[in-house]
Design a protein around this motif. Structure first.
Motif, PDB file in Angstrom:
ATOM      1  N   UNK A  92       7.183 -12.398  -7.992  1.00 34.38           N
ATOM      2  CA  UNK A  92       6.822 -11.260  -7.191  1.00 34.38           C
ATOM      3  C   UNK A  92       7.959 -10.979  -6.215  1.00 34.38           C
ATOM      4  N   UNK A  93       8.224  -9.717  -6.015  1.00 36.78           N
ATOM      5  CA  UNK A  93       9.288  -9.312  -5.093  1.00 36.78           C
ATOM      6  C   UNK A  93       8.923  -9.683  -3.663  1.00 36.78           C
ATOM      7  N   UNK A  94       9.919 -10.050  -2.905  1.00 35.10           N
ATOM      8  CA  UNK A  94       9.692 -10.404  -1.514  1.00 35.10           C
ATOM      9  C   UNK A  94      10.236  -9.343  -0.571  1.00 35.10           C
ATOM     10  N   UNK A  95      10.656  -8.236  -1.123  1.00 32.63           N
ATOM     11  CA  UNK A  95      11.191  -7.156  -0.312  1.00 32.63           C
ATOM     12  C   UNK A  95      10.049  -6.307   0.235  1.00 32.63           C
ATOM     13  N   UNK A  96      10.410  -5.470   1.210  1.00 30.98           N
ATOM     14  CA  UNK A  96       9.431  -4.572   1.779  1.00 30.98           C
ATOM     15  C   UNK A  96       9.788  -3.164   1.391  1.00 30.98           C
ATOM     16  N   UNK A  97       8.851  -2.326   1.164  1.00 32.96           N
ATOM     17  CA  UNK A  97       7.429  -2.586   1.338  1.00 32.96           C
ATOM     18  C   UNK A  97       6.866  -3.442   0.204  1.00 32.96           C
ATOM     19  N   UNK A  98       5.855  -4.232   0.556  1.00 33.66           N
ATOM     20  CA  UNK A  98       5.185  -5.062  -0.434  1.00 33.66           C
ATOM     21  C   UNK A  98       4.262  -4.190  -1.275  1.00 33.66           C
ATOM     22  N   UNK A  99       3.747  -4.761  -2.345  1.00 32.18           N
ATOM     23  CA  UNK A  99       2.794  -4.033  -3.190  1.00 32.18           C
ATOM     24  C   UNK A  99       1.580  -3.611  -2.368  1.00 32.18           C
ATOM     25  N   UNK A 100       1.091  -4.498  -1.520  1.00 30.45           N
ATOM     26  CA  UNK A 100      -0.072  -4.167  -0.688  1.00 30.45           C
ATOM     27  C   UNK A 100       0.257  -3.026   0.281  1.00 30.45           C
ATOM     28  N   UNK A 101       1.454  -3.050   0.849  1.00 27.76           N
ATOM     29  CA  UNK A 101       1.850  -1.977   1.768  1.00 27.76           C
ATOM     30  C   UNK A 101       1.978  -0.639   1.045  1.00 27.76           C
ATOM     31  N   UNK A 102       2.515  -0.661  -0.159  1.00 26.58           N
ATOM     32  CA  UNK A 102       2.633   0.577  -0.942  1.00 26.58           C
ATOM     33  C   UNK A 102       1.252   1.135  -1.292  1.00 26.58           C
ATOM     34  N   UNK A 103       0.362   0.265  -1.730  1.00 31.47           N
ATOM     35  CA  UNK A 103      -0.995   0.707  -2.051  1.00 31.47           C
ATOM     36  C   UNK A 103      -1.686   1.291  -0.823  1.00 31.47           C
ATOM     37  N   UNK A 104      -1.532   0.641   0.314  1.00 30.63           N
ATOM     38  CA  UNK A 104      -2.146   1.140   1.550  1.00 30.63           C
ATOM     39  C   UNK A 104      -1.564   2.500   1.931  1.00 30.63           C
ATOM     40  N   UNK A 105      -0.256   2.669   1.784  1.00 29.35           N
ATOM     41  CA  UNK A 105       0.377   3.943   2.136  1.00 29.35           C
ATOM     42  C   UNK A 105      -0.121   5.080   1.240  1.00 29.35           C
ATOM     43  N   UNK A 106      -0.229   4.814  -0.052  1.00 36.14           N
ATOM     44  CA  UNK A 106      -0.721   5.851  -0.968  1.00 36.14           C
ATOM     45  C   UNK A 106      -2.178   6.174  -0.667  1.00 36.14           C
ATOM     46  N   UNK A 107      -2.994   5.158  -0.454  1.00 35.56           N
ATOM     47  CA  UNK A 107      -4.410   5.381  -0.134  1.00 35.56           C
ATOM     48  C   UNK A 107      -4.544   6.187   1.153  1.00 35.56           C
ATOM     49  N   UNK A 108      -3.753   5.859   2.165  1.00 38.90           N
ATOM     50  CA  UNK A 108      -3.801   6.605   3.431  1.00 38.90           C
ATOM     51  C   UNK A 108      -3.408   8.067   3.221  1.00 38.90           C
ATOM     52  N   UNK A 109      -2.357   8.317   2.451  1.00 37.22           N
ATOM     53  CA  UNK A 109      -1.939   9.685   2.170  1.00 37.22           C
ATOM     54  C   UNK A 109      -3.053  10.460   1.471  1.00 37.22           C
ATOM     55  N   UNK A 110      -3.630   9.857   0.452  1.00 41.27           N
ATOM     56  CA  UNK A 110      -4.696  10.543  -0.283  1.00 41.27           C
ATOM     57  C   UNK A 110      -5.891  10.832   0.619  1.00 41.27           C
ATOM     58  N   UNK A 111      -6.252   9.857   1.430  1.00 39.78           N
ATOM     59  CA  UNK A 111      -7.420   9.986   2.302  1.00 39.78           C
ATOM     60  C   UNK A 111      -7.178  10.983   3.434  1.00 39.78           C
TER      61      UNK A 111
END
Length: 119
Positions: free
Chosen positions: A1-20
């Protein structure tokens, strides 16, 4: 798993926030049915984000509890299968306090991922 940022969780949260926060309100005004579908999509992404962030630790806790409860080692899926077998055959039931504590903790972890506002 990549250790760079944004993490997978951060990307998912950002997309969910945009959609919402942006896409859903626009769709609600233009096409309410699509607004509803967008909320479903945003909520699904939020669940995936929580699973990415919390799921590994929850699985590890469940695995450790099952090894103790069943007094054997094995993969999480195999231990769950064995517990289900014991429940089906009546070897274990709700009078087993260790079992009930395990089930409550497992359910709490699953709810924290699926719908943390539920509790």
């Amino acid at each position: 798993m990549a250790q760079d940022r944004p993490t997978a969780a951060e990307l998912l949260a950002a997309v969910a926030d945009f959609l919402r926060e942006e896409a859903t309100p626009a769709l609600d005004r233009a096409e309410p049915r699509l607004g509803f579908q967008m909320r479903v999509a945003a909520n699904s992404l939020a669940i995936l984000e929580r699973e990415a962030r919390l799921g590994g630790a929850a699985d590890a806790r469940e695995h450790a509890r099952l090894r103790t409860l069943l007094q054997r080692d094995g993969a999480l899926e195999d231990l769950n299968r064995e517990l289900a077998r014991q429940l089906r055959t009546g070897e274990r039931d709700e009078r087993d306090m260790e079992l009930m504590a395990h089930l409550e903790a497992t359910i709490a972890d699953k709810i924290a991922i699926a719908n943390p506002k539920w509790r």
